[in-house]
Scaffold this active site. Structure first.
Site, PDB file in Angstrom:
ATOM      1  N   LYS A  51      -4.285  -3.141  14.526  1.00 54.24           N
ATOM      2  CA  LYS A  51      -4.232  -2.124  13.468  1.00 54.24           C
ATOM      3  C   LYS A  51      -5.614  -2.101  12.816  1.00 54.24           C
ATOM      4  CE  LYS A  51      -2.300  -2.093   8.780  1.00 54.24           C
ATOM      5  NZ  LYS A  51      -1.137  -1.628   8.015  1.00 54.24           N
ATOM      6  N   ARG A  68       7.490  -4.634   0.950  1.00 53.34           N
ATOM      7  CA  ARG A  68       6.887  -4.529  -0.382  1.00 53.34           C
ATOM      8  C   ARG A  68       7.911  -4.252  -1.456  1.00 53.34           C
ATOM      9  NH1 ARG A  68       1.935  -0.452   1.010  1.00 53.34           N
ATOM     10  NH2 ARG A  68       1.432  -1.481   2.974  1.00 53.34           N
ATOM     11  N   THR A  76       3.403  -5.220   6.395  1.00 53.69           N
ATOM     12  CA  THR A  76       2.963  -6.081   5.291  1.00 53.69           C
ATOM     13  C   THR A  76       3.361  -7.538   5.514  1.00 53.69           C
ATOM     14  OG1 THR A  76       3.534  -4.148   3.904  1.00 53.69           O
ATOM     15  CG2 THR A  76       2.545  -6.028   2.798  1.00 53.69           C
ATOM     16  N   GLU A 136       7.784   1.688  10.674  1.00 55.62           N
ATOM     17  CA  GLU A 136       7.308   0.452  10.034  1.00 55.62           C
ATOM     18  C   GLU A 136       7.826   0.404   8.594  1.00 55.62           C
ATOM     19  OE1 GLU A 136       3.014  -0.086   9.796  1.00 55.62           O
ATOM     20  OE2 GLU A 136       3.271  -1.383   8.051  1.00 55.62           O
TER      21      GLU A 136
HETATM   22  C1  3PG Z   1      -0.215   0.921   4.094  1.00 56.93           C
HETATM   23  O1  3PG Z   1      -0.151  -0.222   4.476  1.00 56.93           O
HETATM   24  O2  3PG Z   1       0.009   1.284   2.928  1.00 56.93           O
HETATM   25  C2  3PG Z   1      -0.523   1.911   5.147  1.00 56.93           C
HETATM   26  O3  3PG Z   1      -1.759   1.713   5.607  1.00 56.93           O
HETATM   27  C3  3PG Z   1      -0.236   3.306   4.753  1.00 56.93           C
HETATM   28  O4  3PG Z   1      -1.266   3.865   4.095  1.00 56.93           O
HETATM   29  P1  3PG Z   1      -1.107   5.338   3.515  1.00 56.93           P
HETATM   30  O5  3PG Z   1      -0.065   5.260   2.417  1.00 56.93           O
HETATM   31  O6  3PG Z   1      -2.471   5.659   2.977  1.00 56.93           O
HETATM   32  O7  3PG Z   1      -0.669   6.231   4.630  1.00 56.93           O
END
Ligand code: 3PG
Length: 215
Positions: free
Chosen positions: A134, A51, A74, A47
């Site tokens: 999710k 961002r 995201t 994934e």
């Molecule tokens: C996110 O969208 O940042 C994910 O949920 C990942 O989270 P993490 O960095 O705590 O693994």
């Protein structure tokens, strides 16, 4: 692609490995070696979060790596869905869900793993056909204990929890019947990427891919 069809595809992707790396890519040059390192360690579903400015180009580059299944994370807007699909993402992940986002995924034919954090959000997504969701932000929203409790009244929804999960606590989630896999960024630490230490990332991926799951 209907939400029910999207969830079938999402389940298939979630079953590829116990962990889906959640990736924040700052440098496009990292995309290909990062994908190769994670896939070599046994984590094929990736994934890439939208961002950073190079995220879409990173998806394009990673989609060419053999053995990988690259998705966009995201997703917040219909424009994000369109851009992700155009970049070659084969699935999408969103922190929450809106009607417009869901409609865009149907129109674009992009399987969505939509985010939910409460019983009502989970029920609303199930009502439109999403049986794979999710759970976000997992640790902050109640963690494995919450998901175990939700599994009693709503056993027909399976989850990929993400947010605050580490190698150490991943087994708490993976031992539950309603969990297909977990997502996390711990397998691709910023420092290792900055140093080009792809071997370290493959090691982390190996540890993650060896985690046992019950479903
Ligand atoms: C996110 O969208 O940042 C994910 O949920 C990942 O989270 P993490 O960095 O705590 O693994």
């Amino acid at each position: 692609m209907t939400p029910a069809e999207q969830s079938l595809k999402a389940a298939e992707i979630c079953r590829l490995a116990p962990v889906v790396p959640v990736l924040v890519i700052d440098d496009l040059a990292h995309a290909r070696p990062l994908a190769e390192a994670l896939i070599a360690g046994g984590l094929p579903a990736l994934e890439v979060t939208l961002r950073t400015p190079c995220a879409l180009d990173a998806i394009r580059a990673m989609a060419e790596v053999p053995g990988g299944v690259v998705g966009a994370g995201t997703l917040l807007t219909p424009a994000d869905v369109k851009a992700a699909k155009a970049a070659g993402a084969t699935f999408g992940v969103s922190p929450g869900a809106t009607d417009r986002l869901i409609a865009a995924c149907q129109d674009e034919g992009l399987p969505l793993l939509p985010g939910a954090a409460t019983a009502s959000e989970i029920m609303a997504l199930l009502e439109v056909g999403y049986s794979v969701q999710k759970f976000f932000p997992a640790e902050q929203a109640g963690g494995a204990a919450y998901l175990k409790a939700i599994g009693a009244p709503i056993p027909q929804v399976s989850f990929c929890p993400t947010g605050g999960i580490s190698l150490k606590i991943a087994p708490d989630y993976l031992g539950l019947k309603n969990i297909l896999c977990v997502g996390g960024s711990w397998v691709a630490p910023k420092e290792a990427m900055a140093q080009g230490d792809w071997a370290a990332i493959t090691m982390l991926a190996r540890e993650a891919s060896a985690l046992p799951r019950s479903s």
